[in-house]
Scaffold this motif. Structure first.
Motif, PDB file in Angstrom:
ATOM      1  N   ASP A 192      80.902  66.479  65.732  1.00 20.46           N
ATOM      2  CA  ASP A 192      81.686  66.012  66.876  1.00 20.46           C
ATOM      3  C   ASP A 192      81.579  67.115  67.924  1.00 20.46           C
ATOM      4  OD1 ASP A 192      84.176  64.643  68.162  1.00 20.46           O
ATOM      5  OD2 ASP A 192      84.735  66.747  67.932  1.00 20.46           O
ATOM      6  N   HIS A 193      81.326  66.744  69.183  1.00 16.68           N
ATOM      7  CA  HIS A 193      81.048  67.769  70.199  1.00 16.68           C
ATOM      8  C   HIS A 193      82.082  68.879  70.226  1.00 16.68           C
ATOM      9  CE1 HIS A 193      77.701  65.800  72.120  1.00 16.68           C
ATOM     10  NE2 HIS A 193      78.387  64.671  72.118  1.00 16.68           N
ATOM     11  N   PHE A 194      83.333  68.457  70.354  1.00 12.89           N
ATOM     12  CA  PHE A 194      84.401  69.416  70.584  1.00 12.89           C
ATOM     13  C   PHE A 194      84.465  70.417  69.435  1.00 12.89           C
ATOM     14  CE2 PHE A 194      89.176  70.004  71.282  1.00 12.89           C
ATOM     15  CZ  PHE A 194      88.994  70.742  72.430  1.00 12.89           C
TER      16      PHE A 194
ATOM     17  N   ASN B  34      90.371  75.880  65.288  1.00 12.31           N
ATOM     18  CA  ASN B  34      91.660  76.208  64.699  1.00 12.31           C
ATOM     19  C   ASN B  34      92.727  75.928  65.749  1.00 12.31           C
ATOM     20  OD1 ASN B  34      94.021  77.440  63.857  1.00 12.31           O
ATOM     21  ND2 ASN B  34      92.953  79.143  62.888  1.00 12.31           N
ATOM     22  N   PRO B  35      93.527  74.893  65.482  1.00 15.49           N
ATOM     23  CA  PRO B  35      94.481  74.494  66.516  1.00 15.49           C
ATOM     24  C   PRO B  35      95.507  75.579  66.831  1.00 15.49           C
ATOM     25  CG  PRO B  35      94.578  72.999  64.617  1.00 15.49           C
ATOM     26  CD  PRO B  35      93.627  74.087  64.270  1.00 15.49           C
ATOM     27  N   THR B  36      95.723  76.511  65.928  1.00 19.41           N
ATOM     28  CA  THR B  36      96.759  77.502  66.184  1.00 19.41           C
ATOM     29  C   THR B  36      96.195  78.854  66.618  1.00 19.41           C
ATOM     30  OG1 THR B  36      96.829  77.936  63.811  1.00 19.41           O
ATOM     31  CG2 THR B  36      98.498  76.467  64.695  1.00 19.41           C
ATOM     32  N   LEU B  37      94.875  78.979  66.667  1.00 18.50           N
ATOM     33  CA  LEU B  37      94.299  80.259  67.070  1.00 18.50           C
ATOM     34  C   LEU B  37      93.055  79.987  67.909  1.00 18.50           C
ATOM     35  CD1 LEU B  37      94.377  83.352  66.761  1.00 18.50           C
ATOM     36  CD2 LEU B  37      93.012  83.112  64.709  1.00 18.50           C
ATOM     37  N   ALA B  38      93.108  80.403  69.167  1.00 20.38           N
ATOM     38  CA  ALA B  38      91.981  80.138  70.064  1.00 20.38           C
ATOM     39  C   ALA B  38      90.961  81.273  69.945  1.00 20.38           C
ATOM     40  CB  ALA B  38      92.471  79.986  71.495  1.00 20.38           C
TER      41      ALA B  38
ATOM     42  N   ARG C  96      78.719  70.399  80.856  1.00 19.25           N
ATOM     43  CA  ARG C  96      78.604  69.054  81.421  1.00 19.25           C
ATOM     44  C   ARG C  96      79.962  68.368  81.503  1.00 19.25           C
ATOM     45  NH1 ARG C  96      77.916  65.067  77.323  1.00 19.25           N
ATOM     46  NH2 ARG C  96      78.513  65.977  75.329  1.00 19.25           N
ATOM     47  N   ILE C  97      80.855  68.691  80.563  1.00 18.83           N
ATOM     48  CA  ILE C  97      82.202  68.116  80.584  1.00 18.83           C
ATOM     49  C   ILE C  97      83.193  69.263  80.442  1.00 18.83           C
ATOM     50  CG2 ILE C  97      83.855  66.675  79.310  1.00 18.83           C
ATOM     51  CD1 ILE C  97      81.412  64.853  78.652  1.00 18.83           C
ATOM     52  N   GLN C  98      84.044  69.372  81.456  1.00 14.62           N
ATOM     53  CA  GLN C  98      84.874  70.566  81.556  1.00 14.62           C
ATOM     54  C   GLN C  98      85.772  70.812  80.350  1.00 14.62           C
ATOM     55  OE1 GLN C  98      87.000  71.375  85.472  1.00 14.62           O
ATOM     56  NE2 GLN C  98      88.680  71.426  84.016  1.00 14.62           N
ATOM     57  N   THR C  99      86.279  69.739  79.767  1.00 13.77           N
ATOM     58  CA  THR C  99      87.220  69.953  78.660  1.00 13.77           C
ATOM     59  C   THR C  99      86.519  70.333  77.356  1.00 13.77           C
ATOM     60  OG1 THR C  99      87.183  67.613  78.148  1.00 13.77           O
ATOM     61  CG2 THR C  99      88.966  68.384  79.546  1.00 13.77           C
ATOM     62  N   ARG C 100      85.210  70.118  77.285  1.00 11.56           N
ATOM     63  CA  ARG C 100      84.502  70.533  76.067  1.00 11.56           C
ATOM     64  C   ARG C 100      83.980  71.940  76.293  1.00 11.56           C
ATOM     65  NH1 ARG C 100      81.277  64.942  75.342  1.00 11.56           N
ATOM     66  NH2 ARG C 100      82.738  63.895  73.962  1.00 11.56           N
TER      67      ARG C 100
ATOM     68  N   ASP D 168      76.597  63.583  83.321  1.00 12.33           N
ATOM     69  CA  ASP D 168      77.339  64.454  82.426  1.00 12.33           C
ATOM     70  C   ASP D 168      77.070  64.124  80.955  1.00 12.33           C
ATOM     71  OD1 ASP D 168      78.972  62.266  82.016  1.00 12.33           O
ATOM     72  OD2 ASP D 168      80.790  63.192  82.838  1.00 12.33           O
ATOM     73  N   ALA D 169      75.978  63.413  80.690  1.00 15.57           N
ATOM     74  CA  ALA D 169      75.566  63.216  79.301  1.00 15.57           C
ATOM     75  C   ALA D 169      74.790  64.447  78.824  1.00 15.57           C
ATOM     76  CB  ALA D 169      74.720  61.966  79.171  1.00 15.57           C
TER      77      ALA D 169
END
Lengths: 717, 443
Positions: free
Chosen positions: B126-128, B141-145, B174-178, B304-305
């Motif tokens: 999965d990209h993210f 890790n949702p609790t440690l960036a 290509r996609i800011q949030t990723r 943005d693909a």
């Protein structure tokens, strides 16, 4: 298709929190709401109309067609307290006329826009709430009936004095009572049929009603506290004997204005304060600021940052805190108790756009682990996240099971993530499931850190209500203490316990003033978590009003520290000092090729990106960055407002044109940039510099640049 | 593996996240502190000493990021004769018996400057999640960036005497949030961003002369001094430190590095007139000027693909490959010609590969069970293929390589100790790479 422009049922489609150009006007139609944004041509309007293009302006007014309806080519927008627009309009025949002002309303607009109507030597003043629709529901706001003598004009002035939000001015119109009646009976004469920009097939489901908050009386209700008692308590805790200098009036006003409403005082406010000779002027100033609408906004921004800085954005969704900020600001302004606010955040359901309180759960994506860790950290000042993966061997009794006991309250919390628009993130009940320690085999009963548990099998709402009720209860002293420590930390510049969100139990920390922490928690509980009362108490103390110029380390614990200002504060200061406009580029459209366009960055966003920080960090850990320095040193928008060359309409250019005396200019610049009078030493530094440089304009540009780039400009003393 | 010049004495037990509990760390510190005291240096001095030892290697890294996940079949692992190959033909390369897809004629000629790992294997498709893993070295890790690798490298190897930032990003995801940022390392180690390599970055250049800026700064200093004397000493010195650093940067003649007009036209043509191509050229100039880490994004510039070619793969892939072929191959030759390749680690990769199975319109979905990463320079043994997948490109048949090995190898090439721990906010030591291993064939 018929358009009823007079009585729209639904009001706003979506207004994001930073002047983002998406506020589209919604009108109710058969078959569902449709958003419209359209122009009304001048020649289709009755009566006499003067458009903004013909008005006399002071300051920079940007043209916009982002939202609502407008007359002719668009409406004008200004943000900042230094502009005005004057319309002069003359009727065809003398006699009674309705004076109407056109503006496009929106959630980011000023709530008290000063407007005056002057005719026949009389002036009538108004404060128009531009977040509300104009009186015809679509475009024009009726300012009332005026009898206009023969040969006379009416002068309508829209000013931004004393405002902090966007002020809109579009056009003015004179209509006889008969013309008004006709105008109101017909739809607005749009130039072309307004284009629907979004149509929903089904009317939105009414959101689930949030559970009501019932405050339980605390078993050990404490006492409320007065400012002098608090001072005595601090003095005895720290064994302080000597007296201390109280900060001077100007510095006090800047400190208290920044802390309460998130910006520095304007020269006018400073002037009024200087003139107040009563000995309760500080208390009066505190009360005035607590009553300001910006109080809520400022503290909503603070808590937004507390929550947002530890969140990671979900894939393909841009978190928009606009609705949450607005909701929170309203709560603070209405003085809803902190316990109730937190209860609402933890128990909200539905779509974030409709139920902004659900943002906290929704932006944490309903993730039980993150919610357990962050809820404990933010609202109780306890860090338990380590125990997510293992027993914390260094905190007695902080077992992995205890962490997951808290997480079990969120076992059935679900957040449906929406793409692009975070408003559509929806907080729901999973309908089933229990929580376990990872790879564990036993369903865990939802259990608070102090051991209160509920049975398995409960639905999502029951779980969250149980957790929230236990958390915000006056009997849970840690909830009150966490608030006290945080707000004390923001006001004094250092928490009584640091790190500010790591208050134990089981954590060794230097408890500097345990009695003070306790007494303030008592006060908060006794006042039903009244946040204004809490701030009033702290700000009226000597501790808060102390000057720490020559403070020893010991005294430093009991006097406000110099601290960095956050992005919102720096932006507000740039607006005040330079009249920096907030320019928002056009929103990039979603297309087949660019499916996930990021929202545009306004000037305010750029400043926030550079200067904002995680408020849970100690000031010493908040980094100064090259980005900040580069922005203030080189950013072309900032530089254009410093530029005073002939042809520039900057404040400095105007000042240099009207004023020849160097001392007066220096005083004025110190007033607008740093909200104070320069000291003799500073006057001399400036005077020497200006004398030294032969080119007068250049010299003063340098002075203004240096003040903007001074440490003081981005810190609160 | 070798642990670099000095083995860290901070090597205490880590948890599953590579995080040492702060208590354990402090305990360890007090022991080390006692030892340090005997040598009359504190532990912080020891860390500083170690970092400067590492810097002496003078290594830099350029990460060429194929954003979206490049296909193995259409790049460096074509499977001629397999039904999974699709219409893309294979061509010979400089390495006997090694073939690339036909879209890479220029890179094929420099294959002897590459070590091509054809057996990357991870668990994230999965990209993210995959981007978090492959750009930080740690699973999401949702609790440690966890910080992006460039921030880690900047934190470890930053050379204070260089006027330029240690970490520069060229182009945009290509996609800011990723995306991945400096995470727990904070804004101090955030990338300096150059969204468009052909433009001078925003707010970089003063709007007036350097002399006038200096004059203004000295006036500011005098005003600041007055503020410092009124109780703001710490705030003033903190601010002055960053203004000193910033003015050294913005007033430095080295800002010319961002002006690609200084390069000969023929070389700019060679790199290709795409954001990625010119970005590669900028990366070379930056490394030449002392920047430690540069990442360059390849997204094809049309949508943005990017490399995420689920649909219309056969339409979009040649365009993507063309921009990457020109930029990548020219960069390797250019670095080599300047004698810089031996000290610069160049890595070509994306977050994963693409499925063997072809969709109707030529697209391929995400695939993490046999993808590619290519390394060059910085002591890497070039001109070799490491690992292999089967004839249909489905499974790794030889020498699977995981992220811990790839990152362990990065550390080795950069002269960094992968077991070293950095400390955030005085309390959370995080290991550079968890379970680091080196791919021995690489060195």
């Amino acid at each position: 298709m018929s358009i009823h422009n007079r009585t729209p049922r639904s009001s706003w489609c979506k207004v994001t929190f930073q002047a983002v150009a998406t506020g589209l006007f919604c009108l109710s139609l058969v078959g569902g709401p449709t958003c419209l944004a359209a122009s009304v041509p001048l020649d289709k309007l009755t009566g006499v109309v003067v458009d903004d293009a013909k008005a006399k302006t002071v300051g920079e007014w940007r043209n916009s067609t982002s939202s609502g309806n407008w007359v002719a080519a668009g409406y004008r927008v200004h943000r900042g307290p230094d502009a005005s627009m004057q319309f002069t309009i003359k009727p065809v025949k003398p006699g009674p006329h309705h004076v109407r002002l056109a503006y496009s309303a929106g959630g980011n607009r000023e709530r008290a826009t000063p407007v005056t109507v002057a005719v026949a030597g009389q002036t009538k003043s108004y404060k128009i709430d531009q977040t509300k629709k104009p009186s015809d529901g679509a475009c024009f706001h009726d300012l009332g009936l005026f009898d206009i003598p023969a040969g006379q004009s009416v002068v309508i002035t829209v000013s931004t004095k004393g405002t902090s939000e966007y002020v809109i001015a579009d056009a003015v119109q004179l209509l006889t009572p008969a013309e008004l009646k006709v105008a109101l009976s017909k739809p607005l004469p749009f130039g072309s049929a307004p284009k629907p920009t979004a149509t929903k097939k089904d009317p939105p489901k009414p959101p689930a009603p949030p559970p009501t908050f019932k405050r339980q009386a605390a078993k050990n209700a404490g006492q409320s506290l007065a400012a002098d008692a608090l001072d005595k308590l601090v003095a005895s805790s720290l064994k302080l004997e000597s007296s201390f200098n109280v900060i001077d009036d100007e510095a006090f006003l800047r400190r208290v204005t920044l802390d309460l409403i998130g910006r520095q005082p304007t020269p006018a406010e400073l002037d009024a304060y200087r003139k107040d000779t009563s000995n309760t002027k500080r208390a009066t100033a505190i009360d005035r600021l607590l009553a300001s609408e910006s109080f809520g906004t400022n503290w909503a921004n603070y808590w937004r940052d507390v929550i947002a800085y530890r969140q990671q954005e979900p894939e393909l969704t841009f978190h928009d805190y606009g609705p949450f900020n607005k909701w929170l600001a309203e709560r603070f302004n209405k003085n809803v108790g902190w316990d109730e606010v937190v209860f609402n955040m933890l128990t909200a359901r539905g779509k974030i756009g409709q139920q902004p309180a659900a943002t906290y759960i929704g932006f944490h994506q309903g993730n039980a682990h993150r919610l357990a860790g962050e809820t404990s950290r933010i609202f109780m000042g306890v860090r338990i996240a380590c125990a997510e993966c293992h027993d914390d061997p260094f905190v007695e009794g902080l077992t992995q099971e205890r962490f997951h006991g808290v997480a079990a309250f969120f076992a059935r919390t679900n957040a449906k993530i929406a793409q692009l628009t975070s408003d559509n993130i929806e907080v729901l009940d999973k309908g089933k499931g229990e929580h376990r320690v990872p790879r564990g085999k036993v369903d865990l009963k939802p259990t608070t850190l102090d051991g209160q548990s509920i049975a398995l099998g409960k639905n999502d709402l029951d779980r969250r209500v149980a957790l929230a009720s236990a958390l915000v209860s006056g009997d849970n002293r840690q909830f009150a203490q966490a608030y006290v420590n945080r707000v004390w930390g923001r006001l004094i510049g250092r928490g009584m316990i640091e790190p500010i969100d790591d208050m134990g139990p089981g954590v060794e920390h230097s408890k500097v003033m345990p009695q003070v922490l306790d007494a303030l928690a008592d006060h908060l509980i006794a006042s039903n978590f009244d946040t204004k009362s809490f701030m009033r108490l702290v700000m009226n103390t000597q501790v808060y009003q102390r000057d720490r110029t020559r403070a020893t380390d010991h005294v430093a614990l009991a006097s406000p520290a110099v601290k960095k200002m956050n992005g919102d504060e720096v932006f507000a200061s740039l607006v005040a000092a330079l009249g920096l406009p907030n320019v928002t580029p056009e929103r990039q459209k979603k297309t087949a090729a660019v499916r996930f366009p990021p929202p545009p960055k306004s000037t305010r966003d750029l400043v926030a990106d550079a200067f904002s920080f995680d408020p849970s960090m100690a000031d010493a850990d908040v980094p100064r960055t090259m980005k900040q320095a580069m922005f203030l040193m080189n950013n072309p928008q900032v530089q254009a407002r410093i530029n005073a060359s002939p042809g520039s309409d900057s404040l400095l250019a105007r000042l240099l044109k009207s004023e020849a005396n160097d001392g007066v200019i220096a005083d004025h610049l110190y007033g607008v940039v740093l909200a104070r009078t320069p000291s003799a030493r500073e006057r001399k530094i400036v005077q020497d510099y200006v004398t030294d440089i032969d080119q007068r304009t250049e010299a003063w540009e340098d002075v203004l640049w240096s003040l903007i780039n001074s440490t003081e400009f981005t810190t609160r003393k | 593996m070798s642990n670099g010049p000095i083995r860290s004495f901070l090597n205490v037990g880590t948890t599953c996240d590579g995080v040492v509990s702060r208590r354990a760390f402090l305990k360890q510190m007090s022991v080390a502190g006692a030892a340090g005291a005997a040598m009359s240096v504190g532990w912080q001095d020891m860390l500083v000493a170690q970092a400067s030892e590492l810097r002496k290697l003078g290594r830099s890294m350029i990460l060429l990021w194929m954003d979206g996940g490049p296909s193995q079949f259409e790049t460096f692992n074509p499977k001629v004769g397999s039904p999974n190959q699709g219409p893309a033909k294979a061509i010979k390369t400089k390495l006997p018996g090694v073939h690339f897809a036909e879209f890479w004629p220029r890179t094929a000629k420099v294959a002897d400057r590459m070590a091509i790992i054809r057996s990357m294997r991870t668990n994230e498709a999965d990209h993210f999640r995959a981007i978090k893993l492959t750009r930080t070295g740690y699973p999401i890790n949702p609790t440690l960036a966890y910080p992006t690798w460039g921030s880690v490298v900047a934190h470890e190897l930053e050379e204070p005497s260089v006027e330029l930032p240690a970490f520069v990003r060229v182009g945009k995801p290509r996609i800011q949030t990723r995306d991945v940022n400096a995470g727990v390392l904070g804004p101090r180690y955030e990338a300096f961003r150059v969204d468009d390599p052909t433009k001078i970055p925003d707010d970089l250049l003063p709007t007036t002369t350097a002399d006038r800026v200096r004059r203004r700064l000295s006036l500011t200093d005098r005003l600041d001094q007055a503020y410092a004397d009124r109780g703001a000493k710490r705030a003033v010195s903190e601010k002055k430190a960053i203004y000193d650093r910033t003015s050294r940067f913005v007033l430095s003649s080295k800002t010319e590095v961002f002006d690609l007009e200084k390069e000969p036209k023929w070389l700019r043509d060679q790199y290709g007139h795409t954001s990625f191509g010119q970005g590669c050229l900028l990366a070379r100039r930056l490394v030449e000027s002392g920047v430690t880490f540069v990442e360059v994004f390849s997204t094809g510039g049309r949508n943005d693909a990017g490399w995420d070619t689920h649909g219309n793969g056969f339409r979009d892939t040649p365009n993507l490959c063309a921009e990457s072929d020109a930029g990548y191959s020219t960069l390797l030759l250019d670095l080599e010609a300047r004698g810089m390749l031996e000290n610069t680690l160049v890595v070509w990769m994306g977050e994963f590969g693409r499925t063997p199975k072809i969709k109707k319109d030529g697209g391929r979905d995400h695939y993490s069970k046999g993808w590619l990463a290519c390394l060059s320079g910085a002591g890497v043994k070039q001109g070799q293929v490491i690992g292999a997948t089967d004839k249909d490109g489905k499974d790794v048949t030889d020498r699977p390589v995981g992220i811990n090995e790839l990152y362990g190898s990065f550390c080795h090439a950069m002269g960094m100790n992968a077991d070293h721990e950095y400390v955030v906010g005085g309390q959370q030591p995080i290991r550079l790479v968890k379970g680091a291993q080196v791919v021995p064939e690489l060195f």
